[in-house]
Design a protein around this motif. Structure first.
Motif, PDB file in Angstrom:
ATOM      1  N   LEU A 239       0.600  -0.889   0.220  1.00  0.00           N
ATOM      2  CA  LEU A 239       0.332  -0.325   0.156  1.00  0.00           C
ATOM      3  C   LEU A 239       0.974   1.274  -0.011  1.00  0.00           C
ATOM      4  O   LEU A 239       0.293   2.672   0.126  1.00  0.00           O
ATOM      5  CB  LEU A 239      -0.642  -0.037   1.343  1.00  0.00           C
TER       6      LEU A 239
ATOM      7  N   ASN B 296       3.249  -7.247   9.278  1.00  0.00           N
ATOM      8  CA  ASN B 296       1.802  -7.359   8.979  1.00  0.00           C
ATOM      9  C   ASN B 296       2.565  -5.960   7.815  1.00  0.00           C
ATOM     10  O   ASN B 296       2.426  -5.192   7.388  1.00  0.00           O
ATOM     11  CB  ASN B 296       0.710  -6.874   9.364  1.00  0.00           C
TER      12      ASN B 296
ATOM     13  N   ILE C  83      -0.172  -5.083   5.778  1.00  0.00           N
ATOM     14  CA  ILE C  83      -0.606  -3.720   5.038  1.00  0.00           C
ATOM     15  C   ILE C  83      -0.073  -2.453   5.829  1.00  0.00           C
ATOM     16  O   ILE C  83      -0.439  -1.880   5.114  1.00  0.00           O
ATOM     17  CB  ILE C  83      -1.922  -4.322   5.290  1.00  0.00           C
ATOM     18  N   ALA C  84       0.177  -2.750   7.487  1.00  0.00           N
ATOM     19  CA  ALA C  84       0.918  -1.433   7.627  1.00  0.00           C
ATOM     20  C   ALA C  84       1.563  -1.265   7.530  1.00  0.00           C
ATOM     21  O   ALA C  84       2.534   0.167   7.415  1.00  0.00           O
ATOM     22  CB  ALA C  84       1.069  -2.169   9.525  1.00  0.00           C
TER      23      ALA C  84
ATOM     24  N   VAL D 206      -3.458   0.676  -6.285  1.00  0.00           N
ATOM     25  CA  VAL D 206      -3.912  -0.816  -5.663  1.00  0.00           C
ATOM     26  C   VAL D 206      -5.281  -1.559  -6.025  1.00  0.00           C
ATOM     27  O   VAL D 206      -5.585  -3.168  -5.829  1.00  0.00           O
ATOM     28  CB  VAL D 206      -3.587  -0.443  -4.476  1.00  0.00           C
ATOM     29  N   ALA D 207      -6.766  -0.976  -5.814  1.00  0.00           N
ATOM     30  CA  ALA D 207      -7.452  -1.081  -6.137  1.00  0.00           C
ATOM     31  C   ALA D 207      -7.944  -1.192  -7.749  1.00  0.00           C
ATOM     32  O   ALA D 207      -8.403  -2.189  -7.880  1.00  0.00           O
ATOM     33  CB  ALA D 207      -8.252   0.067  -6.415  1.00  0.00           C
TER      34      ALA D 207
ATOM     35  N   ILE E 239      -6.634  -5.070  -8.540  1.00  0.00           N
ATOM     36  CA  ILE E 239      -7.919  -5.960  -7.696  1.00  0.00           C
ATOM     37  C   ILE E 239      -8.994  -6.321  -8.773  1.00  0.00           C
ATOM     38  O   ILE E 239      -9.355  -7.417  -9.088  1.00  0.00           O
ATOM     39  CB  ILE E 239      -8.704  -5.596  -6.008  1.00  0.00           C
TER      40      ILE E 239
ATOM     41  N   SER F   9     -15.606 -14.991  -4.593  1.00  0.00           N
ATOM     42  CA  SER F   9     -14.476 -13.941  -4.451  1.00  0.00           C
ATOM     43  C   SER F   9     -13.501 -13.357  -4.611  1.00  0.00           C
ATOM     44  O   SER F   9     -12.848 -14.851  -4.483  1.00  0.00           O
ATOM     45  CB  SER F   9     -14.708 -12.940  -3.315  1.00  0.00           C
ATOM     46  N   LEU F  10     -12.579 -12.920  -5.617  1.00  0.00           N
ATOM     47  CA  LEU F  10     -11.295 -11.903  -5.808  1.00  0.00           C
ATOM     48  C   LEU F  10     -11.215 -13.362  -6.363  1.00  0.00           C
ATOM     49  O   LEU F  10      -9.793 -14.432  -6.355  1.00  0.00           O
ATOM     50  CB  LEU F  10     -10.752 -12.134  -4.457  1.00  0.00           C
TER      51      LEU F  10
ATOM     52  N   ILE G  72      -4.611 -10.157   2.045  1.00  0.00           N
ATOM     53  CA  ILE G  72      -5.975  -9.804   2.109  1.00  0.00           C
ATOM     54  C   ILE G  72      -7.465 -10.477   1.473  1.00  0.00           C
ATOM     55  O   ILE G  72      -8.430 -10.333   1.307  1.00  0.00           O
ATOM     56  CB  ILE G  72      -6.407  -8.483   1.154  1.00  0.00           C
TER      57      ILE G  72
END
Lengths: 306, 375, 362
Positions: free
Chosen positions: A42, A93, A95-96, A231-232, A235, A294-295, A304
């Protein structure tokens, strides 16, 4: 200049799609590589801004915009490697870390970029694809930057590489099942770090496009979340590089819809038009996801989706 | 596991807090004040970066000139948000730096932030840029200064009117507030005084600093046939460079951007904030009463025009200089009746002349005839 | 007799490692500053002066910490349910708008009722907005990190459109805002301090959430969902309801932050409401390891760093991005330090004493 009236809108949207999509394209391709290997980064927003600043500074110092592009890529490579290394430590993590990198990259870029707000650096040239037309608007809309063409080529190249090369297979395997990859003797963390570094390299180049071509100057408000949007995008594109290209075009076009409509007289609700790309992404994600499948196509190791 | 962690964290924090509070650096205030004891300490607060080639830079240029005055210390802080932030910054400047004159330069600092701080520190002077200070309503230690830059936009319009071949001008604005509308209208009226068939296409970006939107707006306007552009955003840099790249003309705003557009820069509307700054600083140094309401245009030296660019014709220069001379004498009225808005309604009745200082103008909410756009 | 191996225990570990990482971050920042030619000690001194040295700096710090405490909950509460939500900024904006509209609409009624209504409106609006992301995740499988991010952008666009359009106060000419809520309905400061009640609300909310998550059955269920959703479902827990409610509470906290900003600082809703508190809240939540109680000191720390930025700008002429760099470094190091848990022998829990039969060597 001929008055095109309402025809001006689709032409402007096309022009915008070609112009504004390039940073989205590069950043999403880079994130595609990273996520195929099972990491989510991210921090691309920070890498994008850092790339923009580095590219501008390098271009100003050396006088060559292409040096700026390479320097930006290199800056992105370093930050991507940082992300990869920190995430390689157990229990961290990703994402963090990405959010932290976003903060750090942006802050660092603003800090170092202070002396470069005033000076004017040489910018990238464009290839005029529209000269067949006598209409100046079409000429302007079809003025394409070489980076855009490189990006398209890269999208197809990546798609082919993921399917047909050994490296592509290794990346996909690491991303789908780290156990299988380990069993085959591949160092999962090394592969992921290399992929994140590559992703950072591309994101840095995407950033340099902003400062060296469009809008073509360095300032602190340059990015409005393009890194996060990318990033969106990935996906949304179901991790297929070629879909990333189409999605980037869509975003670029949606972004220029607002100003284009205003210039023909549709003036109310400009905030809502500005939100068009986000609503679009959300809508498509809602429509195409479902709890069962999903995904689909997601790399199995991506945090995620786990 | 987690049950036992938190009590220690909380207890430790309370202990630390108590220790810190107890060990408050006593000499802190005294030491800081000593560093500026013999000088007038001035604080300047910017909402954005100082070097934005636009609004903040114009203020910073004045601050830089003030710095050179003897007996003065200037402390600047940039990128201060219009929230509790700026209240604390102002408080910090007064309490920790010993400032007695503060320039909060962004419009949004006025109400309630500056007013709250002014009530708290009645001995400190607060000179706000752009706010509508009203006697009786606002404290005596606050004031506002502003310039009638629409006079310069009018002159921009005159020059643009002479230069434009397509008779289509463009204006990129951040938000449709009165100060911006006044500029749009003055620009259009200046151009139409040269040729009544000229129109101005308006695009509103929505916020004061959105580089990508501004670039898109520039290209959009040019695609529609506009060949002279001006703007009212915090940093015109992107718009000026975009116009130059596509080979059209541009009129600057806030500060002098001619370096960015050597071929296309016609002239520009610039602030000359050193005038009100000097007034306030001199008054503070001599102890003279604080001047609460400072307004001025070209005549009083609050605004100025950039030098003409290469592309400006002699006819344009002559006409614009003539009008500027009239403005310098105080003879020229821009907003006079009969004036219709772009929907056909009469907004200034025939026979009415609104001088620049007329407060009605500060509540402008229409676009004049000739502006293509809606608010 | 074998000597028992004594350890300081996991509580000390949870304190020492983050504090150690914090110190490491500060040292790294000092090196960065030294490379730039400034004296690290001078910089540290100014940061201390600006953040914690006097009553004024403390109140500055606490004022800045107040909204962060609530927006951090917007990340921490969904995290307890296993969701990664970053939509605090949008929830704050809509919460503030709801409060402003409510306050103006009810102006004239008893101030206490109006104030309560404003806070409730903010909480509901913010909670509902983040609950959308949770519902999308539960019922459509849409990733909540991305959807909450997109919803933030949409929320801000909606906010701007409404504030400058249909809900605009015609008298607010040069700074488009909603109608003022009225001086009688403004929320004041904590007794004796120059800090508004938002700090109080934040602390109360955090303590309440801590009790809820760690000391109730509901919270226990929530944490099970956060640990392993599939197992929770098998155990019969109402996963969807728990997740949506946790996100509603988190969003409600952010909405409450927005409502307090409107009621205590601005007096109406306008574009200045959107000041990045939501994003900084993400930082706070992560450094506090998603624990509601730890959020309070961490928010104070970050508030302090932000408060000291001004001193660095004014005294040393350092750019305002300096504190961003400090925050980034500290954040990265604290995240990286996650890996050190369980590695240090000194923190390992006590082992029982080993009794050996008499006469035999241990």
């Amino acid at each position: 200049m001929t008055d095109l009236g309402w025809w001006g809108v689709p032409i402007a949207v096309l022009g915008g799609a070609l112009r504004v999509s390039t940073p989205f394209l590069f950043v999403s391709l880079g994130e595609c590589i990273t996520e195929k290997s099972g990491r989510i980064n991210l921090g691309l927003e920070g890498i994008l801004v850092m790339g923009a600043m580095t590219g501008y500074a390098a271009s100003y110092t050396t006088g060559s915009p292409w040096t700026g592009v390479i320097a930006a890529g290199f800056a992105g490579l370093l930050l991507g490697t940082l992300h990869g290394l920190i995430c390689s430590l157990p229990r961290v993590n990703d994402i963090a870390v990405g959010i932290g990198l976003m903060l750090f990259g942006t802050g660092f870029a603003f800090f170092l970029g202070k002396p470069y707000v005033q000076p004017k650096a040489p910018t990238l040239p464009a290839i005029a694809f529209g000269d067949w037309s006598s209409v100046p608007q079409i000429q302007a809309a079809l003025k394409v930057n070489p980076l855009f063409l490189i990006g398209i080529a890269l999208a197809f190249l990546l798609a082919w590489a993921f399917r047909n090369t050994r490296w592509g297979l290794v990346v996909r395997m690491v991303g789908d099942s780290s156990d299988a990859a380990r069993a085959m003797g591949y160092r999962v963390n090394t592969v992921r770090t290399l992929c994140t570094a590559a992703g950072g390299f591309l994101a840095g180049i995407g950033g340099s496009f902003l400062s060296l071509y469009y809008p073509g100057s360095w300032s602190e408000g340059l990015s409005s979340g393009q890194g996060l949007m990318a990033v969106a995008l990935v996906i949304f594109a179901r991790w297929q590089p070629v879909n990333c290209f189409y999605a980037a075009l869509l975003f670029g076009g949606a972004g220029s819809l607002g100003p284009a409509l205003q210039s023909v007289g549709v003036t109310s609700g400009y905030y809502l038009f500005n939100a068009a790309p986000y609503v679009l992404t959300l809508g498509i994600m809602i429509a195409t996801c479902s709890t069962r499948r999903s995904l689909a196509g997601a790399p199995g190791e991506l945090s995620i989706v786990k | 596991m987690s049950k036992s962690i938190q009590p220690i964290t909380r207890r430790t924090w309370i202990k630390q807090a108590a220790a810190a509070a107890a060990g408050v650096a006593l000499g802190d205030g005294m030491v800081l004040r000593a560093f500026a004891a013999d000088k007038l300490v001035i604080g300047v607060i910017y909402v954005g970066p100082r070097d934005d080639y636009g609004y903040n830079q114009a203020q910073a240029q004045a601050a830089a000139m003030i710095k050179k005055m003897p007996g003065v210390t200037v402390l600047e802080q940039e990128k201060v948000a219009e929230t509790i932030d700026v209240q604390k910054v102002m408080g910090s400047m007064v309490e920790q730096d010993g400032a007695t004159l503060i320039f909060p330069t962004s419009f949004g600092y006025f109400d309630p932030h500056m007013l709250i701080m002014a009530a708290k520190y009645p001995k400190v002077r607060f000179a706000h840029c752009g706010g509508l200070w009203t006697a009786g309503k606002h404290p005596a230690n606050t004031g506002s200064y502003f310039g009638y830059i629409d006079e310069c936009q009018y002159l921009n319009g005159v020059v643009a009117g002479f230069t434009s071949k397509s008779k289509k001008l463009g204006f990129i604005a951040a938000k449709p507030i009165p100060q911006v509308l006044r500029n749009i209208n003055a620009f259009t009226m200046g151009a139409r005084s040269v040729d009544p068939k000229i129109t101005t296409q308006l695009i509103i970006t929505g916020d004061w600093s959105l580089p990508v939107k501004e670039a898109e707006a520039t290209n959009s306007l040019i695609d529609q046939g506009v060949d002279v552009i001006t703007c009212h955003v915090d940093s015109p840099k992107v718009i000026v460079e975009g116009a130059e790249r596509r080979g059209i003309f541009v009129c600057g705003y806030h500060a002098n951007q001619s370096a960015l557009a050597p071929k296309g820069y016609l002239t520009g509307a610039e602030w000359n904030w050193i005038t009100p700054y000097t007034t306030h600083v001199k008054d503070a140094m001599s102890g003279a009463p604080f001047k609460n309401f400072l307004r001025g245009g070209l005549k009083e030296g609050y605004v100025k025009m950039s030098p003409y660019g290469k592309a400006v014709s002699d006819a344009a220069k002559k006409k614009a200089d003539g009008i500027q001379a009239a403005m310098m004498k105080g003879d020229y009225v821009i907003f006079k009746g009969p004036l219709k808005d772009n929907a056909g309604k009469v907004v200034i009745a025939a026979g009415t002349s609104l001088k620049q200082t007329d407060p009605v103008l500060e509540q402008m909410n229409y676009l004049v005839e000739g502006v293509m756009g809606k608010i | 007799m074998a000597l028992a191996r004594t350890g300081l225990g996991p509580a000390a570990e949870a304190l020492a490692i983050p504090v150690g990482a914090l110190l490491a971050g500060v040292v790294l920042f000092g090196l960065f500053v030294a490379v730039l030619g400034q004296s690290p000690l001078e910089v540290y001194g100014l940061i201390y002066k600006g953040a914690f040295a006097s009553s004024f700096s403390w109140q500055n710090t606490l004022s800045r910490a107040a909204p962060l405490i609530l927006t951090a909950l917007c990340v921490a509460l969904p995290a307890q349910a296993g969701l990664m939500v970053i939509g605090a900024e949008g929830a704050l904006a809509l919460g503030g708008l709801a409060a402003a509209v409510t306050g103006h609409g009810l102006d004239g009624a008893a101030p206490l009722a109006v104030k309560s209504a404003m806070l409730a409106a903010g909480l509901l609006a913010g909670g509902a907005w983040v609950a959308i992301a949770a519902a999308l995740r539960q019922y459509r499988g849409v990733n909540e990190t991305i959807s909450s991010l997109l919803l933030t952008y949409v929320a801000i666009a909606l906010f701007n459109h409404l504030v400058e359009g249909p809900l605009r106060d015609p008298a607010s000419l040069n700074k488009p805002s909603t109608h003022p809520i009225g001086a009688a309905n403004a929320i004041g400061s904590l007794p004796g301090l120059d800090v508004h009640w938002g700090l109080g609300f934040g602390v109360i909310f955090c303590v309440a959430m801590y009790v809820l998550v760690f000391h109730t059955t509901w919270g226990f269920g929530l944490r099970i969902v956060g640990g392993n959703a599939r197992a929770a479902r098998l155990a019969g827990l109402p996963v969807a309801r728990l997740v949506v409610l946790a996100c509603f509470l988190g969003g409600g906290a952010a909405g409450l932050a927005g409502a307090t900003e409107v009621a205590a600082v601005h007096g109406n809703a306008n574009a200045s409401l959107i000041a990045g508190y939501g994003y900084t809240g993400i930082l706070v939540a992560f450094i506090a390891r998603q624990n509601p109680l730890a959020i309070i000191p961490v928010a104070v720390l970050l508030g302090g760093i932000s408060a000291s930025g001004g001193m660095l700008q004014r005294r040393l002429d350092m750019p305002d991005a300096t504190v961003l760099v400090l925050q980034g470094m500290v954040f990265m190091l604290i995240l990286a330090s996650e890996t050190l848990y369980g590695r240090f022998r000194i923190f390992r829990p006590r082992e029982a004493e080993v009794a050996t039969p008499a006469g035999k060597p241990a």
